[in-house]
Design a protein around this motif. Structure first.
Motif, short mmCIF file in Angstrom:
data_model
loop_
_atom_site.label_atom_id
_atom_site.label_comp_id
_atom_site.label_asym_id
_atom_site.label_seq_id
_atom_site.Cartn_x
_atom_site.Cartn_y
_atom_site.Cartn_z
N ASP A 164 52.84 -7.27 -21.93
CA ASP A 164 53.10 -6.60 -20.66
C ASP A 164 51.84 -6.42 -19.82
O ASP A 164 51.67 -5.39 -19.15
N GLY A 165 50.92 -7.40 -19.87
CA GLY A 165 49.71 -7.32 -19.05
C GLY A 165 48.71 -6.28 -19.53
O GLY A 165 47.87 -5.82 -18.76
N ARG A 166 48.81 -5.91 -20.81
CA ARG A 166 47.91 -4.89 -21.36
C ARG A 166 47.13 -5.47 -22.54
O ARG A 166 47.55 -6.42 -23.18
N ALA A 167 46.00 -4.85 -22.80
CA ALA A 167 45.13 -5.28 -23.90
C ALA A 167 44.57 -4.04 -24.60
O ALA A 167 44.39 -2.99 -23.98
N ARG A 168 44.32 -4.17 -25.89
CA ARG A 168 43.64 -3.12 -26.64
C ARG A 168 42.23 -3.62 -26.89
O ARG A 168 42.01 -4.73 -27.39
N VAL A 169 41.25 -2.79 -26.53
CA VAL A 169 39.84 -3.09 -26.73
C VAL A 169 39.37 -2.31 -27.95
O VAL A 169 39.65 -1.12 -28.08
N TYR A 170 38.67 -2.99 -28.84
CA TYR A 170 38.05 -2.38 -30.02
C TYR A 170 36.54 -2.63 -29.90
O TYR A 170 36.12 -3.76 -29.71
N LEU A 171 35.74 -1.58 -30.05
CA LEU A 171 34.28 -1.73 -30.07
C LEU A 171 33.73 -1.07 -31.32
O LEU A 171 34.10 0.06 -31.65
N LYS A 172 32.86 -1.77 -31.99
CA LYS A 172 32.16 -1.24 -33.16
C LYS A 172 30.67 -1.40 -32.89
O LYS A 172 30.20 -2.52 -32.68
N ALA A 173 29.94 -0.30 -32.88
CA ALA A 173 28.52 -0.37 -32.52
C ALA A 173 27.65 0.41 -33.49
O ALA A 173 28.10 1.38 -34.10
N PHE A 174 26.43 -0.02 -33.60
CA PHE A 174 25.42 0.75 -34.34
C PHE A 174 24.09 0.58 -33.67
O PHE A 174 23.90 -0.26 -32.82
#
Length: 174
Positions: A164-174
């Protein structure tokens, strides 16, 4: 002379065997090393706000389902951040991170065998590495001289098309 060198070899061999036995006993008695205690722990009361602050990102105004966590590990503190947004907003957000390369298709790993020390399941999310329709990239802020994120060593990015034109963003940072 042969007798002396044979005796020396047997003595050295016995001493080495004794040292190995003592070493195995010191490591737990069974020869296996002792497991370390005090492994990575999730920081209580720290979540999306702390992850956003550490990564110095501004999530899209229309972002929803924002989740975050902070995990203190042996050497590094890891920050997790995830949100859902329109595909356009997600793409613009990722572009602002300045990844070294374009997002590339992620080949899903087997969810029954894949493990990680900083699991997204802590946030009630599936591991992006195990999901379909996921693209990934990484960024090293110091490498690209991104002064905005000078305290961040690495950010791993996953973007999942959730329809439906949507996205899930995942960020992993250190």
């Amino acid at each position: 002379m042969k007798r002396t060198s044979s005796l020396a070899i047997r003595t050295a061999s016995a001493a080495l065997t004794a040292l190995l036995a003592l070493s195995a006993t010191a490591c737990g008695g069974s020869g296996a090393p002792k497991s370390r205690s005090g492994g990575p722990v999730w920081a209580e009361g720290q979540g999306a706000t702390e992850a956003v602050g550490f990564m110095r990102v501004q999530t899209p105004a229309g972002a929803a389902e924002m989740k975050g966590a902070v995990q203190h590990g042996f050497q590094d503190t890891t920050y997790l951040l995830s949100f859902a947004a329109s595909t356009g907003d997600a793409e613009a957000f990722v572009a602002d991170l300045r990844p070294e390369e374009a997002l590339r298709a992620n080949i899903p790993r087997d969810s029954t065998t894949y493990t990680t020390i900083t699991p997204w399941s802590h946030l009630g999310l599936p591991e992006p590495e195990t999901q379909q329709k996921v693209r990934t990239a990484s960024v090293c802020p110091p490498c690209i001289k991104d002064e905005r994120r000078s305290a961040v060593q690495s950010i791993t990015i996953f973007v999942q098309d959730i329809g439906d034109g949507r996205a899930r963003v995942y960020l992993k940072a250190f």
